[in-house]
Enzyme design. Structure first.
Site, PDB file in Angstrom:
ATOM      1  N   ARG A 127       0.730  -0.752  -0.466  1.00  0.00           N
ATOM      2  CA  ARG A 127       0.219   0.246  -0.077  1.00  0.00           C
ATOM      3  C   ARG A 127       0.742   1.469   0.244  1.00  0.00           C
ATOM      4  O   ARG A 127       0.732   2.716  -0.919  1.00  0.00           O
ATOM      5  CB  ARG A 127      -0.616  -0.195   0.946  1.00  0.00           C
TER       6      ARG A 127
ATOM      7  N   LYS B 221       1.290  25.602  -2.494  1.00  0.00           N
ATOM      8  CA  LYS B 221       0.434  24.708  -1.928  1.00  0.00           C
ATOM      9  C   LYS B 221       0.628  23.451  -2.292  1.00  0.00           C
ATOM     10  O   LYS B 221      -0.212  22.635  -3.577  1.00  0.00           O
ATOM     11  CB  LYS B 221      -1.127  25.526  -3.256  1.00  0.00           C
TER      12      LYS B 221
ATOM     13  N   LYS C 172       5.077  40.986  -1.065  1.00  0.00           N
ATOM     14  CA  LYS C 172       3.351  41.001  -1.514  1.00  0.00           C
ATOM     15  C   LYS C 172       2.845  42.043  -0.963  1.00  0.00           C
ATOM     16  O   LYS C 172       3.876  42.924  -0.224  1.00  0.00           O
ATOM     17  CB  LYS C 172       2.449  40.007  -0.673  1.00  0.00           C
TER      18      LYS C 172
ATOM     19  N   GLU D  37       4.456  40.160  -6.505  1.00  0.00           N
ATOM     20  CA  GLU D  37       2.617  40.203  -6.747  1.00  0.00           C
ATOM     21  C   GLU D  37       2.048  41.761  -6.868  1.00  0.00           C
ATOM     22  O   GLU D  37       2.293  42.734  -5.639  1.00  0.00           O
ATOM     23  CB  GLU D  37       2.227  39.691  -5.791  1.00  0.00           C
TER      24      GLU D  37
ATOM     25  N   ASP E 295      -1.804  39.320 -10.282  1.00  0.00           N
ATOM     26  CA  ASP E 295      -2.725  37.919  -9.312  1.00  0.00           C
ATOM     27  C   ASP E 295      -4.241  38.496  -9.429  1.00  0.00           C
ATOM     28  O   ASP E 295      -4.588  39.931  -9.920  1.00  0.00           O
ATOM     29  CB  ASP E 295      -2.446  38.511  -7.708  1.00  0.00           C
TER      30      ASP E 295
END
Length: 302
Positions: free
Chosen positions: A107, A142, A174, A204, A225
């Protein structure tokens, strides 16, 4: 001269650490009690790992390591290589040895391969959507905690590119950084002084006026963005005008600031985004929303 990039590789130490943690999680405090209860220690078995759908295979060394760590006498023969495209029914590996170890490691080996092959295969579908443009698909930070290095490896095997690996290998300034630092120029100047010339700097922005201001600081990359295709096209034109470049010279000029689009990127929107002329498109979809590739392991009865 066109240079074909070598396939990425995973460091052996990273592989062993990740697999060891996964095995400890699965075996728990008492080991594989189902196998211990039903399979005598002297029994051996042979198995084949097979792809049940088309895709790009990733994770063979992780699977091999899972079987080795459970029982070093298990033999794992890979029939394909990481990065290979396969069709349904392709035998990926043949495994044989002590049955207990084979069943206990199954597994964990499959989990790594199904997830990472899914990431690579899903990335490849995004890459195919924009193959007619110069834009590159990039993953983000992410990622599933603990699996970032593996997922970014899979993205590359799917034809995508890596954004920064973490907070320590590139600067991404940012709005909140700019506000505290006292402005765009101050933030960029401080970043360059702190990090040195080898670290790229990206800023950004969420509007075209902010982009015009940011361009005066000449960052390496501007992250646009949540802008739609119309705004992105305007951003490309603004960038070209700032660097006094015509349409023919724009793509190839190494001096200019590169543009990256982010936000609302999925398999349905990426083509229109890429056709605006941006250089990079970053999306969490290729890591966080990738479906697994169906891979099975079956005992071979002779």
């Amino acid at each position: 001269m066109t240079v074909t990039p070598l396939r990425p590789e995973l460091p052996a130490l990273m592989v062993e650490e990740q697999v060891r943690l996964a095995l400890l999680e699965d075996l728990g405090r008492a080991g594989d009690i189902t196998t211990y209860a039903t399979i005598a220690p002297h029994l051996t078995a042979a198995a084949e790992m097979t792809s049940r759908e088309a895709g790009i295979i990733v994770g063979l060394e992780l699977a091999r390591t899972a079987f080795r760590l459970v029982d070093p006498t298990i033999r794992f023969e890979a029939m394909v290589a990481d990065g290979d495209r396969v069709s349904p029914g392709t035998v990926l590996a043949r495994i044989n040895g002590p049955a207990r170890g084979l069943l206990s490691a199954e597994r964990v080996g499959l989990n790594f391969m199904m997830h990472l092959s899914g990431v690579a295969s899903y990335t490849a579908s995004f890459v195919a959507e924009i193959a007619h443009t110069r834009a590159r698909v990039c993953c983000t930070r992410k990622t599933i905690p603990g699996l970032r290095g593996l997922e970014k490896y899979a993205v590359r095997l799917g034809g995508g590119s890596n954004h920064r690996y973490g907070l320590d290998d590139a600067v991404l300034i940012k709005d909140n950084h700019i506000a505290v630092a006292g402005g765009v120029a101050s933030a960029v100047e401080a970043a360059r002084a702190y990090c040195g010339h080898l670290v790229r700097i990206e800023i950004e922005v969420d509007g075209l006026e902010q982009m015009r201001e940011v361009l005066t600081a000449s960052p390496d990359v501007i992250l646009l963005d949540n802008m739609g295709p119309n705004l992105l096209r305007e951003a490309v034109d603004i960038n070209a005008a700032h660097w006094s470049l015509d349409t023919q010279a724009y793509a190839a000029d190494p001096r200019r600031t590169k543009l990256e689009a982010s936000g609302n990127v999925n398999i349905s929107t990426i083509r229109a985004i890429a056709e605006t002329g941006v250089d990079y498109i970053s999306t969490s979809k290729i890591t966080m929303a990738a479906p697994t590739l169906d891979i099975g392991l079956d005992i071979v009865i002779s």
